[in-house]
Design an enzyme around this catalytic site. Structure first.
Site, mmCIF file in Angstrom:
data_model
loop_
_atom_site.group_PDB
_atom_site.id
_atom_site.type_symbol
_atom_site.label_atom_id
_atom_site.label_comp_id
_atom_site.label_asym_id
_atom_site.label_seq_id
_atom_site.Cartn_x
_atom_site.Cartn_y
_atom_site.Cartn_z
ATOM 1 N N HIS A 87 13.700 89.743 4.319
ATOM 2 C CA HIS A 87 14.524 89.961 5.511
ATOM 3 C C HIS A 87 14.057 91.276 6.119
ATOM 4 O O HIS A 87 13.034 91.814 5.740
ATOM 5 C CB HIS A 87 15.994 90.163 5.120
ATOM 6 C CG HIS A 87 16.688 89.002 4.542
ATOM 7 N ND1 HIS A 87 17.191 87.968 5.294
ATOM 8 C CD2 HIS A 87 17.039 88.711 3.267
ATOM 9 C CE1 HIS A 87 17.810 87.106 4.497
ATOM 10 N NE2 HIS A 87 17.730 87.524 3.267
ATOM 11 N N CYS A 130 14.669 83.473 2.805
ATOM 12 C CA CYS A 130 15.675 83.561 1.748
ATOM 13 C C CYS A 130 16.498 82.281 1.580
ATOM 14 O O CYS A 130 15.976 81.309 1.045
ATOM 15 C CB CYS A 130 16.538 84.791 1.986
ATOM 16 S SG CYS A 130 17.332 85.377 0.482
HETATM 17 N N1 GLN Z 1 22.451 82.983 -1.470
HETATM 18 C C1 GLN Z 1 21.086 83.126 -1.812
HETATM 19 C C2 GLN Z 1 20.843 84.024 -3.015
HETATM 20 O O1 GLN Z 1 21.618 84.881 -3.314
HETATM 21 C C3 GLN Z 1 20.292 83.600 -0.601
HETATM 22 C C4 GLN Z 1 20.677 84.972 -0.136
HETATM 23 C C5 GLN Z 1 20.019 85.364 1.154
HETATM 24 O O2 GLN Z 1 19.691 84.529 2.009
HETATM 25 N N2 GLN Z 1 19.890 86.669 1.354
HETATM 26 O O3 GLN Z 1 19.847 83.868 -3.690
#
Ligand code: GLN
Length: 244
Positions: free
Chosen positions: A194, A93
């Site tokens: 995740h 992510c």
């Molecule tokens: N901040 C990033 C987004 O919203 C990644 C979020 C995350 O790592 N879950 O796309």
């Protein structure tokens, strides 16, 4: 001995991303392979040339902002060096987004990425949140599916020559439009999954271990009893209607 570098564990570790490290560690140790995990925070990078696997978890936009200059200043050359030497990168992510050319935050701020892979990420109109199931190809995974949980507003677009990690069966994936999820570019794996990812995808954990250990000569990984892990995998597939 397997050496794992965990990038920015204090700033970027959400939705159980650390579980990926525990899974890699345990699956190696259960096979009698010693593991060293190095937490790599902000500041000048320690030498990463002997590292076999680099893991980078996800984070909020503000955490990504905190680390992006640090990564570009202190880490990118060592990461490139480790990769050239056969190391494996798994980035989830927020970490995945920063491997690319740039990441535009939900507030419209453009953060330059590490340019390790030709992809970029821009904010979408809504957050993509929920269980996700993807189908991999050409990685030889059995089952071919990976399951996880996604929560991101970024939409990622891969450059023309790049292969995604998989095709979305349920969920949004890279951008909710082209059916792709993640990236698999040589030994660089990026994904929005995740969950954490590896406990419910033991076959993918072993693929990463196998690749990471290869640079030290071939180590045949003994099969483990994955009944519990694969039953968790199957439960998610069934829950989202993507059962095999
Ligand atoms: N901040 C990033 C987004 O919203 C990644 C979020 C995350 O790592 N879950 O796309």
């Amino acid at each position: 001995m397997l050496r794992i570098a965990h990038l920015y564990p204090d700033e970027m570790n959400i939705y159980g991303d650390r579980g990926n490290i525990l899974t890699l560690q345990k699956r190696a140790q259960w096979r009698g392979i010693q593991v060293e995990v190095r937490a790599i925070g902000r500041g000048p990078s320690p030498d990463l040339s002997d590292v076999d696997l680099i893991f980078w978890g996800g984070g909020q936009d503000r955490d990504q902002e905190l680390v992006f200059t640090d990564a570009a200043t202190h880490k990118v050359e060592s990461i490139r060096g480790a990769l050239a030497d056969g190391a494996v990168v798994l980035a989830v992510c927020g970490g995945y987004q920063l491997l690319g050319e740039y990441y535009v935050t939900a507030e419209g701020k453009q953060l330059p990425g590490l340019e390790l892979v030709e992809l970029h990420t821009v904010p979408g109109p809504k957050r993509n949140i929920g269980n996700i199931v993807i189908e991999t190809r050409d990685l030889g995974l059995q089952p071919a599916t990976l399951v996880g949980f996604e929560n991101h507003s970024g939409r990622t677009y891969l450059g023309p020559g790049l292969t995604p990690l998989g095709r979305v069966l349920r969920g949004a994936g890279n951008n909710g439009q082209d059916g792709t999820e993640g990236v698999a570019a040589g030994n660089i794996f990026g994904t929005y999954l995740h969950g954490s990812l590896l406990p419910k995808n033991p076959h993918f954990a072993d693929l990463l271990l196998d690749r990471a250990l290869r640079r030290r000569g071939s180590v045949r990984l003994q099969p483990l009893d994955d009944t519990v892990e694969l039953s968790a995998h199957e439960t998610i597939r069934a829950r989202v209607g993507a059962a095999g």
